[in-house]
Design a protein around this motif. Structure first.
Motif, PDB file in Angstrom:
ATOM      1  N   ALA A 118      68.719  29.681  33.666  1.00  0.00           N
ATOM      2  CA  ALA A 118      67.918  28.806  32.802  1.00  0.00           C
ATOM      3  C   ALA A 118      68.432  28.853  31.367  1.00  0.00           C
ATOM      4  CB  ALA A 118      66.452  29.212  32.867  1.00  0.00           C
ATOM      5  N   GLY A 119      68.836  30.039  30.917  1.00  0.00           N
ATOM      6  CA  GLY A 119      69.375  30.185  29.570  1.00  0.00           C
ATOM      7  C   GLY A 119      70.656  29.402  29.369  1.00  0.00           C
ATOM      8  N   GLN A 147      68.360  39.554  42.184  1.00  0.00           N
ATOM      9  CA  GLN A 147      68.098  40.625  41.218  1.00  0.00           C
ATOM     10  C   GLN A 147      67.286  40.074  40.055  1.00  0.00           C
ATOM     11  OE1 GLN A 147      71.841  42.188  39.902  1.00  0.00           O
ATOM     12  NE2 GLN A 147      72.301  43.146  41.875  1.00  0.00           N
ATOM     13  N   PRO A 148      66.533  40.953  39.389  1.00  0.00           N
ATOM     14  CA  PRO A 148      65.784  40.497  38.212  1.00  0.00           C
ATOM     15  C   PRO A 148      66.730  39.958  37.135  1.00  0.00           C
ATOM     16  CG  PRO A 148      65.090  42.705  38.856  1.00  0.00           C
ATOM     17  CD  PRO A 148      66.290  42.364  39.687  1.00  0.00           C
ATOM     18  N   GLY A 149      66.327  38.887  36.489  1.00  0.00           N
ATOM     19  CA  GLY A 149      67.072  38.344  35.365  1.00  0.00           C
ATOM     20  C   GLY A 149      68.080  37.263  35.717  1.00  0.00           C
ATOM     21  N   VAL A 150      68.384  37.094  36.992  1.00  0.00           N
ATOM     22  CA  VAL A 150      69.392  36.098  37.375  1.00  0.00           C
ATOM     23  C   VAL A 150      68.908  34.691  37.026  1.00  0.00           C
ATOM     24  CG1 VAL A 150      70.668  35.071  39.307  1.00  0.00           C
ATOM     25  CG2 VAL A 150      70.375  37.555  39.172  1.00  0.00           C
ATOM     26  N   LEU A 151      67.674  34.386  37.403  1.00  0.00           N
ATOM     27  CA  LEU A 151      67.142  33.050  37.104  1.00  0.00           C
ATOM     28  C   LEU A 151      67.063  32.822  35.593  1.00  0.00           C
ATOM     29  CD1 LEU A 151      66.061  30.425  38.222  1.00  0.00           C
ATOM     30  CD2 LEU A 151      63.787  31.468  38.286  1.00  0.00           C
ATOM     31  N   LEU A 171      78.882  32.957  35.516  1.00  0.00           N
ATOM     32  CA  LEU A 171      77.799  33.949  35.501  1.00  0.00           C
ATOM     33  C   LEU A 171      78.049  34.983  36.587  1.00  0.00           C
ATOM     34  CD1 LEU A 171      74.637  31.673  35.015  1.00  0.00           C
ATOM     35  CD2 LEU A 171      75.805  33.080  33.295  1.00  0.00           C
ATOM     36  N   ILE A 172      77.922  36.246  36.241  1.00  0.00           N
ATOM     37  CA  ILE A 172      78.319  37.328  37.131  1.00  0.00           C
ATOM     38  C   ILE A 172      77.490  37.408  38.417  1.00  0.00           C
ATOM     39  CG2 ILE A 172      76.912  39.120  36.032  1.00  0.00           C
ATOM     40  CD1 ILE A 172      79.595  40.853  36.423  1.00  0.00           C
ATOM     41  N   ASN A 173      76.212  37.033  38.377  1.00  0.00           N
ATOM     42  CA  ASN A 173      75.363  37.134  39.560  1.00  0.00           C
ATOM     43  C   ASN A 173      75.376  35.883  40.431  1.00  0.00           C
ATOM     44  OD1 ASN A 173      73.621  38.733  37.206  1.00  0.00           O
ATOM     45  ND2 ASN A 173      74.022  39.850  39.079  1.00  0.00           N
ATOM     46  N   VAL A 174      76.113  34.868  40.002  1.00  0.00           N
ATOM     47  CA  VAL A 174      76.220  33.640  40.799  1.00  0.00           C
ATOM     48  C   VAL A 174      77.412  33.791  41.739  1.00  0.00           C
ATOM     49  CG1 VAL A 174      76.617  31.152  40.733  1.00  0.00           C
ATOM     50  CG2 VAL A 174      75.138  32.227  39.015  1.00  0.00           C
ATOM     51  N   LEU A 175      77.139  33.739  43.043  1.00  0.00           N
ATOM     52  CA  LEU A 175      78.178  33.954  44.047  1.00  0.00           C
ATOM     53  C   LEU A 175      78.893  32.668  44.431  1.00  0.00           C
ATOM     54  CD1 LEU A 175      76.050  36.327  46.297  1.00  0.00           C
ATOM     55  CD2 LEU A 175      77.696  36.982  44.521  1.00  0.00           C
TER      56      LEU A 175
END
Length: 165
Positions: free
Chosen positions: A26-27, A18-22, A73-77
């Protein structure tokens, strides 16, 4: 931190595509002062999941802290650390080498020895691609450096664990 305990760690993250995951990953690194030495991201066999392979440097305590933060992080599985795990790693490097007439034969000999290949030729350069682990890439670059590397592009390290026998 003393350099004695610093070592490279390869982390593999399965993330939602999804957009913004990377950006969030990085943040996390920049916000806590961790450096990403290399980064490679691509879709897996499942289009909604991507694999992020990154290399960071630090001692085990820092890497454990990084892994805990990444897992939040919510998008990290899933987060996988290759430290101490039998694995295969590769990187692709494209480089332009100055090809003075006195070096042309030596460059082609090295290309053959390292099982790399010339992908473009100009009047004063060769463009070569080489793949391999970090040791092979470093050895190849060290031998070509005296001849004059004009430009270089690297993909960043990718890795997969070996299957258990």
């Amino acid at each position: 931190m003393d350099d004695e305990h610093r070592e490279n760690h390869i982390l593999s993250l399965m993330v939602e595509n999804q957009p913004g995951v990377l950006s969030r990953i990085a943040g996390l690194f920049s916000g806590r002062g961790f450096n990403i030495e290399s980064l490679c991201v691509a879709e897996t066999t499942e289009p909604n999941i991507s694999r992020v392979t990154l290399v960071t440097t630090g001692d085990m305590n820092i890497v454990e802290q990084i892994k805990k933060q990444l897992n939040k992080l919510i998008n990290v599985l899933k987060v996988f650390d290759f430290t101490g795990v039998s694995h295969v790693e590769r990187e692709l490097v494209l480089l332009k080498i100055r090809a003075k007439p006195e070096y042309r034969a030596e460059i082609l000999r090295l290309v053959d020895i390292f099982r790399s290949r010339v992908v473009d030729v100009g009047t004063d350069y060769y463009m070569v691609e080489v793949t391999g682990d970090q040791g092979k890439i470093k050895a190849f670059l060290d031998l070509l450096e005296p001849m004059g590397i004009k430009e270089i592009a690297r993909t960043g390290l990718i890795a997969l664990p070996r299957e258990k026998q």
